[in-house]
Design an enzyme around this catalytic site. Structure first.
Site, PDB file in Angstrom:
ATOM      1  N   LYS B  64       0.900  -1.332  -0.119  1.00 17.04           N
ATOM      2  CA  LYS B  64       0.104   0.102   0.077  1.00 17.04           C
ATOM      3  C   LYS B  64       0.956   1.265   0.103  1.00 17.04           C
ATOM      4  CE  LYS B  64      -4.370  -1.622  -0.234  1.00 17.04           C
ATOM      5  NZ  LYS B  64      -5.157  -1.235  -1.080  1.00 17.04           N
ATOM      6  N   SER B 281      -3.515 -12.487   2.972  1.00 15.67           N
ATOM      7  CA  SER B 281      -3.992 -12.154   1.578  1.00 15.67           C
ATOM      8  C   SER B 281      -2.887 -12.751   0.734  1.00 15.67           C
ATOM      9  CB  SER B 281      -4.331 -10.743   1.282  1.00 15.67           C
ATOM     10  OG  SER B 281      -3.194  -9.809   1.495  1.00 15.67           O
TER      11      SER B 281
END
Lengths: 90, 321
Positions: B64, B281
């Site tokens: 991110k 994830s």
């Protein structure tokens, strides 16, 4: 009787209802009553062996049942049980 | 602001911006290693390799950093974010950590709407970085956090720049400009498949668009949870979630639907057989990448590991500890 809060992703399986009143003296009994009333919930909460799926988080008030007595945690009249989803993307 | 985004995006020439203090940290974003999976792929023919982009090497600890930095820089260059205005967004954690990291470095206040059931590790990190946290109803999940952020932005537009990672094109453009080119260069142009989980979808859409342009036969494969109620933290079940505006399904060749328990098992295997202590994830992406690789006679499958496992340690069921 306890109230169980259904998270958004599971409401399609409870006719859109978010708060359900369910009977049971322990968390396990409450969940059994819940999936008897709404059988489509069962595969989302329990695995094929009838065990709670590992990502299903249940709280009584602020307390995670894993920090209490798990599914044998006693439930009192008026307790509010939260069924919490994991957090999706981003 | 006078920022030439085409030149300075993540590059070493950030010193041209008036915000001199941030040059060091920004230059560390991206250029993450591409690590071959060896033991969990032992059953595959030698003509098939699976490579994982190790995104926890970014300074904020996750992939991110890329979109957060680009969203910040774009907003600064467009004058949408300036002294006295705070960045506002909803987040499941990693994007918030990236905003808070670079917000701290740039001297920009950061306000985040986070579902109250975010892991304690994430909430602690966000607080340590000085972010202001608004905790949203845990029963409403990420979509509830999105709705709260939208409402706050609408009520106080003078106070907040609403970064809106789900709809902001600067999200996928970060991956178009960095993640995609890195994958192409690191595989020497040999990448045949890109497999990635969908959160905002920015990674796969951005990197995928770049790879598709430069290598038209590359296959782009999304990984999603197989149920609306799942434990794949960070991934979205698109059919039942608020759909991100940046999610362009036409870019994808295929979607694989992964069960939470499969990903949990893979997280433990990656830790114990590869020494890769990654988040849930990443494990789901690895499940998808192996399924793709198992169908091939030859190919180079690249997958994305968004973060490391440290932020998930309190999830004892995940690690079996």
């Amino acid at each position: 009787m306890a109230t169980i809060r259904i998270p958004t992703p599971l409401r399609p399986y409870t006719n859109g209802q978010s708060d359900l009143t369910v009977s049971g003296e322990t968390v396990g009994q409450v969940l059994d009553s819940l999936v008897q009333q709404y059988p489509a919930l069962r595969p989302h909460i329990f695995n094929e062996n009838g065990e709670l799926r590992p990502f299903v988080n249940l709280f009584i008030g602020e307390e995670n049942i894993n920090d209490l007595q798990g599914t044998t945690t006693p439930v009192k009249d008026g307790d509010r049980i939260l069924l919490i989803p994991s957090i999706a993307g981003g | 602001m006078d920022v030439d985004l085409s030149r300075s995006l993540f590059g070493a020439d950030v010193a041209v911006t008036p915000l001199r203090a941030v040059g060091g940290l920004e230059t560390l974003v991206g250029n993450t290693p591409l690590i071959p999976l060896r033991r969990v792929t032992a059953h595959l023919p030698s003509t098939v390799q699976v490579l994982a982009k190790a995104e926890w090497f970014n300074p904020g600890g996750s992939i991110k950093d890329r979109p957060a930095l680009n969203i910040l820089r774009t907003a600064l260059s467009q004058g949408k974010l300036h002294q006295g205005k705070r960045l506002l967004d909803s987040t499941s954690g990693n994007m918030g950590i990236a905003y808070a990291t670079f917000g701290a470095a740039l001297g920009i206040g950061v306000t985040l709407v986070v579902p109250a059931n975010a892991s304690p590790e994430r909430i602690a990190i966000l607080k340590a970085l000085g972010a202001e946290l608004i905790l949203s109803d845990p029963s409403e999940g990420s979509d509830g956090a999105i709705r709260v952020a939208r409402q706050m932005a609408a009520q106080q537009p003078e106070r907040y720049f609403y970064a809106n990672q789900y709809d902001n094109p600067a999200n996928w453009q970060a991956h178009y400009c960095t993640t995609g080119p890195e994958i192409f260069q690191q595989t020497k142009g040999c990448v045949t498949h890109l497999v990635a989980g969908l959160g905002t979808s920015g990674t796969l859409i951005g990197a995928g668009r770049y790879l598709r342009e430069i290598s038209p036969n590359v296959q782009l494969i999304a990984v999603q949870p197989n149920s609306p109620f799942h434990g794949l933290e960070g991934l979205k079940h698109m059919p039942t979630a608020i759909r991100p505006a940046i999610f362009d399904e036409s870019v994808l060749d295929q979607t694989l639907w992964v069960e939470t328990e499969e990903a949990y098992r893979m997280a433990r295997r990656l830790a114990q057989e590869e020494g890769l202590f990654v988040g849930i994830s990443a494990a789901a992406a690895a499940v998808g990448a192996l399924k793709v690789a198992e169908q091939l006679e030859g190919g180079t499958v690249v997958t994305i590991f968004p973060d490391a496992g440290y932020k998930y340690l309190s999830d004892k069921a995940l690690w079996g500890i």
